[in-house]
Design a protein around this motif. Structure first.
Motif, PDB file in Angstrom:
ATOM      1  N   ASP A  33       4.202  -0.124 -26.947  1.00  0.00           N
ATOM      2  CA  ASP A  33       5.375  -0.997 -26.947  1.00  0.00           C
ATOM      3  C   ASP A  33       5.096  -2.390 -26.397  1.00  0.00           C
ATOM      4  OD1 ASP A  33       6.609   1.221 -27.900  1.00  0.00           O
ATOM      5  OD2 ASP A  33       7.854   1.601 -26.135  1.00  0.00           O
ATOM      6  N   VAL A  34       4.103  -2.515 -25.545  1.00  0.00           N
ATOM      7  CA  VAL A  34       3.866  -3.809 -24.908  1.00  0.00           C
ATOM      8  C   VAL A  34       2.454  -4.352 -25.178  1.00  0.00           C
ATOM      9  CG1 VAL A  34       4.003  -5.144 -22.762  1.00  0.00           C
ATOM     10  CG2 VAL A  34       5.457  -3.113 -23.044  1.00  0.00           C
ATOM     11  N   VAL A  35       1.448  -3.643 -24.712  1.00  0.00           N
ATOM     12  CA  VAL A  35       0.080  -4.212 -24.714  1.00  0.00           C
ATOM     13  C   VAL A  35      -0.403  -4.538 -26.133  1.00  0.00           C
ATOM     14  CG1 VAL A  35      -2.338  -3.829 -24.078  1.00  0.00           C
ATOM     15  CG2 VAL A  35      -0.509  -3.099 -22.524  1.00  0.00           C
ATOM     16  N   MET A  76       2.374  -8.889 -21.080  1.00  0.00           N
ATOM     17  CA  MET A  76       1.160  -8.091 -20.914  1.00  0.00           C
ATOM     18  C   MET A  76       0.789  -7.968 -19.440  1.00  0.00           C
ATOM     19  SD  MET A  76      -2.625  -8.382 -22.546  1.00  0.00           S
ATOM     20  CE  MET A  76      -2.142  -8.095 -24.195  1.00  0.00           C
ATOM     21  N   LYS A  77       0.954  -9.070 -18.716  1.00  0.00           N
ATOM     22  CA  LYS A  77       0.611  -9.030 -17.290  1.00  0.00           C
ATOM     23  C   LYS A  77       1.499  -8.019 -16.547  1.00  0.00           C
ATOM     24  CE  LYS A  77      -0.242 -11.719 -13.178  1.00  0.00           C
ATOM     25  NZ  LYS A  77       0.067 -12.931 -12.414  1.00  0.00           N
ATOM     26  N   LEU A 130      -6.992  -6.500 -16.911  1.00  0.00           N
ATOM     27  CA  LEU A 130      -6.077  -6.907 -17.982  1.00  0.00           C
ATOM     28  C   LEU A 130      -5.013  -7.869 -17.432  1.00  0.00           C
ATOM     29  CD1 LEU A 130      -5.454  -6.483 -21.005  1.00  0.00           C
ATOM     30  CD2 LEU A 130      -3.893  -4.654 -20.335  1.00  0.00           C
ATOM     31  N   ALA A 131      -4.572  -7.606 -16.209  1.00  0.00           N
ATOM     32  CA  ALA A 131      -3.603  -8.522 -15.572  1.00  0.00           C
ATOM     33  C   ALA A 131      -4.257  -9.889 -15.342  1.00  0.00           C
ATOM     34  CB  ALA A 131      -3.100  -7.930 -14.255  1.00  0.00           C
ATOM     35  N   ASP A 132      -5.531  -9.880 -14.924  1.00  0.00           N
ATOM     36  CA  ASP A 132      -6.250 -11.144 -14.672  1.00  0.00           C
ATOM     37  C   ASP A 132      -6.395 -11.975 -15.946  1.00  0.00           C
ATOM     38  OD1 ASP A 132      -6.528 -10.472 -12.047  1.00  0.00           O
ATOM     39  OD2 ASP A 132      -8.642  -9.888 -12.172  1.00  0.00           O
ATOM     40  N   ILE A 133      -6.783 -11.308 -17.029  1.00  0.00           N
ATOM     41  CA  ILE A 133      -6.976 -12.049 -18.281  1.00  0.00           C
ATOM     42  C   ILE A 133      -5.622 -12.562 -18.789  1.00  0.00           C
ATOM     43  CG2 ILE A 133      -6.847 -10.184 -20.018  1.00  0.00           C
ATOM     44  CD1 ILE A 133      -9.754 -12.495 -20.033  1.00  0.00           C
TER      45      ILE A 133
END
Ligand code: HEC
Length: 172
Positions: A33-35, A76-77, A130-133
């Motif tokens: 649903d999100v990523v 995404m974050k 993934l949060a960093d990118i």
């Protein structure tokens, strides 16, 4: 009445799954649903943010493109942060068949749950990456910075892949 309450509970669970620092994060739901859809939006803008030689070039990007980038990266974050910080990681909601179950090397939901149980810190670390990118994308959007955008676009795939390799199809 009981039905309505159950429905409400499910709605709250879904909200919790997409928020940061929640009690639990449902990987399958967040991916689907999100990523995955937000990654498509990031790739789309990223591809148009370079010239024919593959060099960063923001001249084709409109204000709306940069806004789309910021919005996608923000979503995404949030999903990544919830996976990095949730007390409990749930591979998939009960009864859900994971997309590539049945293809060689891809794990079932139960196996994925076990892989995560074996290395929760590793899972959290991949999620934090993934949060960093996502944050690099957010900064690229804030500064309308095509170089930063290409930097993020060039690295995101590897971040997705590294986590999938360990937790989704480690047999491959
Ligand atoms: C922290 C680990 C992690 C990261 C980072 C990650 N994924 Fe996933 N992803 C998983 C796991 C585990 C599964 C398999 C289980 C599932 O579907 O719940 C999965 C499944 C998927 C699926 C299949 C969903 C379905 O329909 O079954 C897609 C699509 C996907 N990921 C896309 C991405 C993309 C794109 C990125 C990078 C932008 C990414 N993932 C980053 C862990 C991760």
């Amino acid at each position: 009445m009981k039905r309505a309450l159950l429905g409400l509970g499910a709605a709250f669970a879904l909200i919790a799954a997409t928020q940061a620092s929640s009690d639990s994060a449902v990987v399958h739901t967040l991916m689907k649903d999100v990523v995955a859809p937000q990654a498509d939006r990031l790739w789309d803008v990223g591809n148009r943010g370079m010239n024919d030689n593959g060099e960063p070039d923001g001249s084709n990007l409109s204000a709306q493109d940069w806004e789309k980038l910021a919005d996608a990266a923000g979503q995404m974050k949030a999903a990544a942060t919830s996976m990095a910080t949730a007390k409990e990681i749930i591979a998939a909601p009960p009864g859900i068949t994971i997309g590539e179950e049945g293809t060689p090397g891809a794990a079932t939901a139960q196996q994925i749950q076990q892989f995560i149980a074996k290395d929760p810190e590793g899972f959290a670390k991949h999620a934090a990456e993934l949060a960093d990118i996502s944050e690099v994308y957010i900064q690229a959007a804030a500064g309308r910075d095509a170089v930063k955008l290409q930097d993020a676009a060039g690295r995101m795939d590897a971040v997705c892949e590294a986590c999938h390799m360990q937790f989704w199809y480690p047999e491959q």
